[in-house]
Structure formats: C-alpha cells, structure tokens
Design a protein around this motif. Sequence first.
Motif, PDB file in Angstrom:
ATOM      1  N   UNK A   1       0.941  -1.103  -0.186  1.00  0.00           N
ATOM      2  CA  UNK A   1      -0.077  -0.090   0.141  1.00  0.00           C
ATOM      3  C   UNK A   1       0.823   1.111   0.013  1.00  0.00           C
ATOM      4  N   UNK A   2       2.009   1.109   0.409  1.00  0.00           N
ATOM      5  CA  UNK A   2       2.902   2.238   0.557  1.00  0.00           C
ATOM      6  C   UNK A   2       4.198   2.211  -0.292  1.00  0.00           C
ATOM      7  N   UNK A   3       4.647   3.237  -0.696  1.00  0.00           N
ATOM      8  CA  UNK A   3       6.065   3.124  -1.455  1.00  0.00           C
ATOM      9  C   UNK A   3       7.075   2.735  -0.473  1.00  0.00           C
ATOM     10  N   UNK A   4       7.304   1.573   0.017  1.00  0.00           N
ATOM     11  CA  UNK A   4       8.187   1.124   0.971  1.00  0.00           C
ATOM     12  C   UNK A   4       8.923  -0.195   0.332  1.00  0.00           C
ATOM     13  N   UNK A   5      10.307  -0.080   0.232  1.00  0.00           N
ATOM     14  CA  UNK A   5      11.093  -1.480  -0.300  1.00  0.00           C
ATOM     15  C   UNK A   5      11.668  -2.330   0.790  1.00  0.00           C
ATOM     16  N   UNK A   6      11.351  -3.700   0.925  1.00  0.00           N
ATOM     17  CA  UNK A   6      12.036  -4.386   1.919  1.00  0.00           C
ATOM     18  C   UNK A   6      12.983  -5.392   1.294  1.00  0.00           C
ATOM     19  N   UNK A   7      14.139  -5.329   1.716  1.00  0.00           N
ATOM     20  CA  UNK A   7      15.402  -5.914   1.360  1.00  0.00           C
ATOM     21  C   UNK A   7      16.038  -6.962   2.263  1.00  0.00           C
ATOM     22  N   UNK A   8      16.392  -8.029   1.872  1.00  0.00           N
ATOM     23  CA  UNK A   8      16.981  -9.045   2.887  1.00  0.00           C
ATOM     24  C   UNK A   8      18.568  -9.467   2.124  1.00  0.00           C
ATOM     25  N   UNK A   9      19.436  -9.741   3.007  1.00  0.00           N
ATOM     26  CA  UNK A   9      20.694  -9.728   2.360  1.00  0.00           C
ATOM     27  C   UNK A   9      21.376 -11.116   3.153  1.00  0.00           C
ATOM     28  N   UNK A  10      22.505 -11.369   2.616  1.00  0.00           N
ATOM     29  CA  UNK A  10      23.534 -12.405   3.132  1.00  0.00           C
ATOM     30  C   UNK A  10      24.338 -12.073   4.139  1.00  0.00           C
ATOM     31  N   UNK A  11      24.123 -10.375   4.686  1.00  0.00           N
ATOM     32  CA  UNK A  11      24.724 -10.002   5.693  1.00  0.00           C
ATOM     33  C   UNK A  11      23.893 -10.220   7.076  1.00  0.00           C
ATOM     34  N   UNK A  12      22.752 -11.082   6.944  1.00  0.00           N
ATOM     35  CA  UNK A  12      21.845 -11.465   7.999  1.00  0.00           C
ATOM     36  C   UNK A  12      20.800 -10.145   8.455  1.00  0.00           C
ATOM     37  N   UNK A  13      20.890  -9.423   7.576  1.00  0.00           N
ATOM     38  CA  UNK A  13      19.939  -8.350   8.116  1.00  0.00           C
ATOM     39  C   UNK A  13      19.002  -7.773   6.951  1.00  0.00           C
ATOM     40  N   UNK A  14      18.160  -7.213   7.230  1.00  0.00           N
ATOM     41  CA  UNK A  14      16.900  -6.373   6.338  1.00  0.00           C
ATOM     42  C   UNK A  14      17.232  -5.038   6.470  1.00  0.00           C
ATOM     43  N   UNK A  15      16.540  -4.473   5.399  1.00  0.00           N
ATOM     44  CA  UNK A  15      16.399  -2.948   5.545  1.00  0.00           C
ATOM     45  C   UNK A  15      14.816  -2.446   4.889  1.00  0.00           C
ATOM     46  N   UNK A  16      14.276  -1.591   5.500  1.00  0.00           N
ATOM     47  CA  UNK A  16      13.153  -0.997   5.178  1.00  0.00           C
ATOM     48  C   UNK A  16      13.394   0.320   4.746  1.00  0.00           C
ATOM     49  N   UNK A  17      13.087   0.705   3.521  1.00  0.00           N
ATOM     50  CA  UNK A  17      13.327   2.056   2.965  1.00  0.00           C
ATOM     51  C   UNK A  17      12.105   2.750   2.374  1.00  0.00           C
ATOM     52  N   UNK A  18      11.876   3.897   2.378  1.00  0.00           N
ATOM     53  CA  UNK A  18      10.871   4.645   1.776  1.00  0.00           C
ATOM     54  C   UNK A  18      11.508   5.243   0.389  1.00  0.00           C
ATOM     55  N   UNK A  19      10.634   5.258  -0.722  1.00  0.00           N
ATOM     56  CA  UNK A  19      10.865   5.832  -2.020  1.00  0.00           C
ATOM     57  C   UNK A  19       9.976   6.929  -2.117  1.00  0.00           C
ATOM     58  N   UNK A  20      10.043   7.528  -3.373  1.00  0.00           N
ATOM     59  CA  UNK A  20       9.347   8.536  -3.891  1.00  0.00           C
ATOM     60  C   UNK A  20       7.903   7.650  -4.267  1.00  0.00           C
TER      61      UNK A  20
END
Length: 374
Positions: free
Chosen positions: A350-369
Amino acid sequence: MSKRPGTPPGVSTSLTKRAREDSPAGPQQQLIAISSGNDDKQKGLIRTVKRTSSLEAPIVSLAGAHGGEILSCRFDPTGQNIAACSTDRCVSLWRTYPPTTNYGFLTNVHKTAITDLQWSLTSSQLYTVGADGLLIMTDLTTGTRSRKIRAHRGVINSLDRTIAGAAGVELLATGGDDGFLKIWEESDEGKKAPVATYDFGCPVTSVCWSADGTHVFVGALDNEIHIFDLRKGELWKESLGGHTDTPTSLSLSPNGQFLLSPSLSSQTIIHDVRPFAPNPTRIHRVLTGVSAGFENALLRGAWSKDDGGRRVAVGGSDRTVTIWDVESGRILYKLPGHKGTVMAVDFHPKEPIVLTGSKDYTMLLGEIEPGIGI
C-alpha cells in the motif's frame, strides 16, 4: 538543550525535531539539524526531509534476529507484518510500523536452510520450504506446525500460492532441484500427495502462478520459462525465452499481464504474458544494471504495488538494490546499505516502501518517492 554524558565542553549534540503528535496521520516532513554547535557559522543549518511513508524513519534496519544469510523476506497481504527466513533454519516475524520490533521467532522450523516462504492468502498460516525437501505450514496464531509434507527429493528452490476456483481453494506450487513442479492443496489435510506433478528433467529454480490460478510459470536450468496448464496437466508448447542463463526468480505484475525474471547472466527480462501479446517474442523490456555475481544465488525480484506496478526491483552481488521504471527501462534507484549480496526484495502492498534481505544477516526497510524517482 541538555548535553549527553561525556560531551566535550562547548560542543552540543545534534537535534532531531519530530512532527507534532497532534498533526494529521500520514507522511510528514522531518526537520533535521545538521549542526547545532556553538559556532555562529554552523548554527541553524536545517534541512527538510519529505517523508513518503508511515515508517518511523526513512530507513529502518531489521537486524539481530538471524545468525545466517536471509534468503527470502515478504510483507503479509496487509503490509502490517514481515516474515523472513534464513540459512539458520529459523523464521523471524516483524512489525512494519512503529514500534518496528521482532515480535516472533520460530526456531528450527526445518532441518536445514529455509529457502523460501509465503504468507497464506486465506488464513493465519505461513508456508515455508527448505533444502530438506519439506513443505511446512505453520499456524501463526499458536506458533505451532500445522502440517508437514515431504514434497521433493532434495532442495526446494521456490514456493508460490494462489486462490483458485469459485470455492476459494488455496493452491501451492513448489519447484526443486529434483526437476519437479508439484501442486498442493492447502486444505487437503488428509492427503500428502500432490494435486499435480510434472517432471522437467532439470532443476526447477522458480515458480509463479498466473493471475487466474490456472497456469504456473516455471523457470528451470535450461534457461527457459515454461508454462504449465493445471487444467490439462500438461505444458504449453510455447515457452518464454530470451535468457542466456538460468532465471533466478519469477514475479507477476499486479495486473497479471507481465512477468519479471532476473537471471544468472545479470540480465532481467519483463515478459508479456497477455493472451494476445503484440510482440511475438513476448519480451517487453530487457533491464540491465544489476550484478548477479559468481555465487549462483537465486536472487528474488519484485513489482511495486502501491502504484500498480510501475517499478520493479532486484538485488545484486554489488550489495545494492536496483529499481527500474518499467515503461522506460530507466534505473530510478541504486539503493546501498547492505554488506553482502541482496538476496530478496519485496514492495509494500500500500505504501512506497521497499524491503530487502541480504547475506549479511539483516533486512532494511526504505521509503522511496511515490512517483518517479531520481
């Protein structure tokens, strides 16, 4: 303004002003003091950051839960929750919005690495598949396993679900290194046999349902994307070509008309899967700019949902996420932040948010335009 313990004399800490609590709900503008020292030349340097989502910050790190590489992560259908799976055999559950906390942790769900997961569309269940060949259904209301199926002989690489028929039956598709595509019925608790099976003769790397739930798109080691007709129990003669190396994942656009397929060649193709495609090759766009690397990792791409699928995203071995505009093929964003290969990407429903998961054991949530990016 109070000083923190240990602050050197004459030097003050940075200050962040939050939006007033009585302000209307929705994205806000944050005022950030870049410098608040005693030097008159440095005072009052303020920048306005326009917020585009309801996250607690423009970038939120989800770390500390897993002790292994994150192979898949997805928003639930409401966008309120996140699930991630890892090589540590565990599943973590997170809240998307403040407070963004890790509220659940399912340990030793599988015997080996968990390769993919999906939220149920009809119940409170979470589906997971792993390198142990198991398909496991977990009831998230109790945190207990509701069903375990020995689905494949060896690693299961991909999992997808759909709702089929007027009765609203939820079907699951799995594909594995044993070369099989298998279809399962979620509610069929008394049977452990698949509804349908097809042997491709080479490892299946990715599966994806069509919008109407009658076909399954299947990526395989032969560099082709095959189309399995569930009603007839057979393959279409036509397959989706264009790749020079193995497709790593498949993702259907929100309108059901286009299929996203990254590959080990670092080339990402958007296929036109409409019944009467104007281009006989069915290649709508060829996207470049992401590095698949030399790890032969099954990178998972995704379509944006808040704007109806105007953008697609794929992670890479360069530790960034690349986001393209679909119609122009232009790169809108190269998002950094991870310290390892970005294995999985998902967009908020519903919102301009991207979720990423990595081999570095972490995830990031980031908002975009919400519109076109940079």
